[in-house]
Design a protein around this motif. Structure first.
Motif, PDB file in Angstrom:
ATOM      1  N   ALA A   1       0.973  -1.253  -0.126  1.00 35.18           N
ATOM      2  CA  ALA A   1       0.120   0.313   0.135  1.00 35.18           C
ATOM      3  C   ALA A   1       1.129   1.274   0.314  1.00 35.18           C
ATOM      4  O   ALA A   1       2.123   0.693   0.247  1.00 35.18           O
ATOM      5  CB  ALA A   1      -1.058  -0.425   1.284  1.00 35.18           C
ATOM      6  N   THR A   2       0.013   2.108  -0.254  1.00 32.29           N
ATOM      7  CA  THR A   2       0.856   3.141  -0.418  1.00 32.29           C
ATOM      8  C   THR A   2       0.968   4.370   0.965  1.00 32.29           C
ATOM      9  O   THR A   2       1.600   5.453   1.048  1.00 32.29           O
ATOM     10  CB  THR A   2       1.108   4.245  -2.057  1.00 32.29           C
ATOM     11  N   GLY A   3      -0.062   4.186   1.376  1.00 31.20           N
ATOM     12  CA  GLY A   3      -0.163   5.160   2.358  1.00 31.20           C
ATOM     13  C   GLY A   3       0.134   4.184   3.705  1.00 31.20           C
ATOM     14  O   GLY A   3      -0.022   2.998   4.171  1.00 31.20           O
ATOM     15  N   PHE A   4      -0.400   5.066   5.512  1.00 32.07           N
ATOM     16  CA  PHE A   4      -0.178   3.802   6.184  1.00 32.07           C
ATOM     17  C   PHE A   4      -1.580   3.772   6.449  1.00 32.07           C
ATOM     18  O   PHE A   4      -2.151   5.361   7.681  1.00 32.07           O
ATOM     19  CB  PHE A   4       0.766   4.570   7.528  1.00 32.07           C
ATOM     20  N   ASP A   5      -2.204   2.611   6.740  1.00 37.48           N
ATOM     21  CA  ASP A   5      -3.748   2.575   7.411  1.00 37.48           C
ATOM     22  C   ASP A   5      -2.984   2.051   8.692  1.00 37.48           C
ATOM     23  O   ASP A   5      -2.697   0.518   8.603  1.00 37.48           O
ATOM     24  CB  ASP A   5      -4.417   1.455   6.743  1.00 37.48           C
ATOM     25  N   PRO A   6      -2.908   2.323   9.957  1.00 42.11           N
ATOM     26  CA  PRO A   6      -2.590   1.214  11.171  1.00 42.11           C
ATOM     27  C   PRO A   6      -4.000  -0.260  10.984  1.00 42.11           C
ATOM     28  O   PRO A   6      -2.839  -1.006  11.816  1.00 42.11           O
ATOM     29  CB  PRO A   6      -3.142   2.363  12.162  1.00 42.11           C
ATOM     30  N   GLU A   7      -4.945  -0.008  11.005  1.00 39.81           N
ATOM     31  CA  GLU A   7      -5.812  -0.936  10.695  1.00 39.81           C
ATOM     32  C   GLU A   7      -5.340  -2.926   9.915  1.00 39.81           C
ATOM     33  O   GLU A   7      -5.200  -3.642  10.338  1.00 39.81           O
ATOM     34  CB  GLU A   7      -7.341  -1.566  10.457  1.00 39.81           C
ATOM     35  N   VAL A   8      -4.980  -2.013   8.736  1.00 38.17           N
ATOM     36  CA  VAL A   8      -3.702  -2.679   7.662  1.00 38.17           C
ATOM     37  C   VAL A   8      -2.790  -3.248   8.571  1.00 38.17           C
ATOM     38  O   VAL A   8      -3.045  -4.564   7.655  1.00 38.17           O
ATOM     39  CB  VAL A   8      -3.525  -1.857   6.825  1.00 38.17           C
ATOM     40  N   LEU A   9      -1.745  -2.374   8.885  1.00 34.51           N
ATOM     41  CA  LEU A   9      -0.662  -2.496   9.629  1.00 34.51           C
ATOM     42  C   LEU A   9      -1.154  -3.782  10.519  1.00 34.51           C
ATOM     43  O   LEU A   9      -0.453  -5.071  10.778  1.00 34.51           O
ATOM     44  CB  LEU A   9      -0.248  -1.703  10.505  1.00 34.51           C
ATOM     45  N   TRP A  10      -2.448  -3.824  11.794  1.00 35.99           N
ATOM     46  CA  TRP A  10      -1.990  -4.759  12.476  1.00 35.99           C
ATOM     47  C   TRP A  10      -2.485  -5.750  11.953  1.00 35.99           C
ATOM     48  O   TRP A  10      -2.251  -6.766  12.456  1.00 35.99           O
ATOM     49  CB  TRP A  10      -3.145  -4.121  14.007  1.00 35.99           C
TER      50      TRP A  10
ATOM     51  N   ALA B   1      -9.780   1.331  19.862  1.00 40.53           N
ATOM     52  CA  ALA B   1     -11.430   1.473  19.136  1.00 40.53           C
ATOM     53  C   ALA B   1     -10.982   0.145  18.854  1.00 40.53           C
ATOM     54  O   ALA B   1     -12.858   0.278  18.374  1.00 40.53           O
ATOM     55  CB  ALA B   1     -10.920   1.962  17.653  1.00 40.53           C
ATOM     56  N   ASN B   2     -10.562  -0.450  18.658  1.00 40.17           N
ATOM     57  CA  ASN B   2     -10.622  -2.534  18.442  1.00 40.17           C
ATOM     58  C   ASN B   2      -9.932  -3.089  19.572  1.00 40.17           C
ATOM     59  O   ASN B   2      -9.265  -3.448  18.934  1.00 40.17           O
ATOM     60  CB  ASN B   2     -10.608  -2.423  16.746  1.00 40.17           C
ATOM     61  N   PRO B   3     -10.446  -3.423  20.633  1.00 40.14           N
ATOM     62  CA  PRO B   3      -9.642  -3.710  21.967  1.00 40.14           C
ATOM     63  C   PRO B   3     -10.030  -5.353  21.517  1.00 40.14           C
ATOM     64  O   PRO B   3     -11.170  -5.656  21.110  1.00 40.14           O
ATOM     65  CB  PRO B   3     -10.714  -3.712  22.916  1.00 40.14           C
ATOM     66  N   GLY B   4      -8.913  -5.728  21.380  1.00 37.73           N
ATOM     67  CA  GLY B   4      -9.218  -8.155  21.535  1.00 37.73           C
ATOM     68  C   GLY B   4      -9.515  -8.060  19.896  1.00 37.73           C
ATOM     69  O   GLY B   4      -9.442  -8.952  19.555  1.00 37.73           O
ATOM     70  N   ARG B   5      -9.362  -7.449  18.601  1.00 39.97           N
ATOM     71  CA  ARG B   5      -9.840  -7.506  17.427  1.00 39.97           C
ATOM     72  C   ARG B   5      -8.566  -8.031  16.891  1.00 39.97           C
ATOM     73  O   ARG B   5      -8.769  -9.493  16.089  1.00 39.97           O
ATOM     74  CB  ARG B   5      -9.680  -6.180  16.218  1.00 39.97           C
TER      75      ARG B   5
END
Length: 530
Positions: A246-255, A283-287
């Motif tokens: 990906a070209t940008g930083f997405d923390p959800e994609v990272l995790w 925002a997403n505990p335990g995801r």
């Protein structure tokens, strides 16, 4: 012996040919495939006439081709060069010309940029394009025929790491490979305590005897020293580097990538990455199952205590290593956090041999409150490429010892730990008092509703300069000028309180989390002059 990265990586491919070397989305390459793909490019570089220690530029997003390009250059004793993919035509032309690039590997998405400038770069012998479409003047990276090529190598072979710094055009830091490998652990891992290997034979013996291998994810760009050098540590231990397609930083994609790939170590650049990573976890505990993660390391930008504590709440068993370093100086200091405890923001233990020196080149006395600059000896760069004046100013010999002094200012506490204040080149001089922007920025960023902040000096008739804060609010948040001034006044001296607060849509940090201080200062001067 002297280390060379091509020798080390070829040794890994020999010992562990089927172990994963790189993974990116659906693509996965073993060490034998990594070696073969780099070998094909290496053979073509020789065919193109790239000279001994000729420069090979990587104008790429994160992906397997980045490290393959570096490996190919190392194989034929050429010099890899990083290119900031956010540069415009002027900066891009300058870097490729200044570095004497003879070959450029670029992403197809950058074709319009390359097309606009390639006529000004007659020294480039071959352009390689990754992806499609393939312009008629370029060679398709994936079409390179099988091959391998090697030149005689040595520890003197160079790597050029271009850094924008805080002022002026980018400058190329010249690292000898032997110095770089040694400062990065010599086949070990200085962060996790794995000792250096004594030579290539010992490295091979380790590789043959081990059971597992480190999986590293550089969340920051490989064009940045933090991402690049973290990947080098993992690769030189025979590990696997995972990149995000990906070209940008997405923390959800990272995790999600960390969970899917079983990532053990993550490289970031301070709060610019850590804050959105923490926000995603909150925002997403335990995801996500993050039990594979043992280490998050950062360098280059402030990583605040508050954010470290937040990450440790979600991952109490993880070690957070905050490295005080730069393109010119790896290992100036460090701070470890774990077990629910984190050091105060910008608090570090000095690295081996490092000193904080005053204007007289003598050590700053602990507990004195005097501000000095950090000086680091040992395995340091040769200097800046084609810039003897900057080299002379930054790399100095004191009492017979050569140091790199990149401009990081600090005070020394009575216990010998240091408090980093920031770069002297961006210091604000207000009525004769010095204000280090990062100190004020950290207070502002702790305010609820603040996403990011940068402080610069703007002209003032009475004081010469006053502090101006540019503040990026979180969506929907209400933060006033009074809130900002009050927060700073409650913690710092009055002269450090911003006289002006400008609310902006975005601070506009680079993909590596760095701030364009000159650009933001010009913007602040324009806005305050209206």
């Amino acid at each position: 012996m002297e280390w060379n990265l091509a020798d080390m990586w070829e040794a890994v491919a020999e010992i562990d040919p089927e172990r994963p070397a790189q993974r990116c989305g659906a693509r996965s390459y073993t060490w034998s495939q990594f070696d073969a793909r780099a070998g094909a490019l290496a053979a073509d570089l020789l065919d193109a006439g790239v000279s001994h220690q000729g420069k090979v530029a990587a104008y790429l997003y994160n992906g397997p081709e980045y490290l393959e390009t570096y490996f190919a250059a190392f194989k034929v004793a050429a010099v890899p060069v990083n290119v900031n993919y956010r540069y415009g035509p002027t900066e891009l032309t300058y870097l490729l010309d200044n570095s004497d690039a003879e070959a450029v590997v670029f992403d197809a998405r950058f074709t319009p940029n390359v097309e606009a400038i390639k006529g000004r770069l007659p020294g480039v012998r071959r352009w390689y394009v990754v992806g499609t479409p393939v312009p008629e003047w370029a060679v398709a990276y994936e079409s390179l025929p099988p091959g391998d090529a090697r030149r005689a190598r040595s520890g003197d072979d160079l790597l050029l790491l271009y850094t924008g710094g805080t002022t002026g055009m980018p400058k190329g830091v010249m690292w000898r490979q032997d110095d770089l490998v040694r400062v990065l652990g010599g086949g070990g891992n200085p962060i996790t305590g794995v000792p250096p290997a004594s030579d290539l034979d010992e490295l091979k013996a380790r590789l043959a005897a081990r059971e597992g291998a480190l999986t590293m994810l550089p969340a920051c760009p490989l064009m940045h020293g933090t991402g690049q050098f973290s990947a080098f540590i993992a690769m030189s231990m025979g590990g696997c580097v995972v990149t995000i397609d990906a070209t940008g930083f997405d923390p959800e994609v990272l995790w999600s990538t960390v969970e899917r790939e079983g990532v053990n170590a993550i490289a970031i650049v301070g709060d610019a990455f850590a804050r959105p990573m923490l926000a995603a976890l909150d925002a997403n505990p335990g995801r996500w199952n993050l039990s594979s993660v043992v280490l998050i390391n950062s360098s280059g930008v402030m990583w605040s205590e508050e954010v470290k504590q937040g990450l440790l709440r979600h991952m109490p068993g993880v070690v957070l290593f905050d490295s005080l370093g730069s393109s010119e100086a790896v290992g100036m200091g460090g701070s470890l956090a774990g077990g629910g405890a984190a050091a105060h923001t910008a608090e570090f233990a000095l690295g081996p041999g490092a000193r904080v020196i005053g204007p007289d080149d003598r050590d700053v006395k602990p507990g004195s409150g005097e501000v000095g600059m950090i000086a680091l000896p040992g395995n340091i760069p040769l200097g800046y490429y084609k810039d003897p004046d900057k080299t002379e100013r930054t790399f100095r010999t004191i009492d017979g010892v050569r140091y790199t002094i990149p401009g990081d200012c600090a005070t020394v506490r009575e216990d010998g730990t240091i408090q980093l204040l920031g770069r002297g080149s961006v210091v604000i001089n207000t009525g004769g008092e010095k204000v280090f922007p990062e100190e004020v920025e950290e207070v502002i960023k702790r305010l609820p509703g603040v996403a990011d902040a940068v402080c610069v000096g703007v002209p003032d008739e009475r004081f010469g300069e006053t502090v101006c804060a540019l503040v990026e609010r979180r969506p929907g948040a209400e933060v006033s000028e009074g809130d900002v001034a009050g927060a700073v006044r409650a913690e710092l001296a009055g002269y450090k309180v911003p006289r002006t607060v400008l609310f902006v849509e975005s601070i506009g940090r680079s993909p590596a989390g760095k701030v364009d201080y000159p650009g933001l200062r010009a913007r602040a001067v324009e806005l305050t002059a209206r």
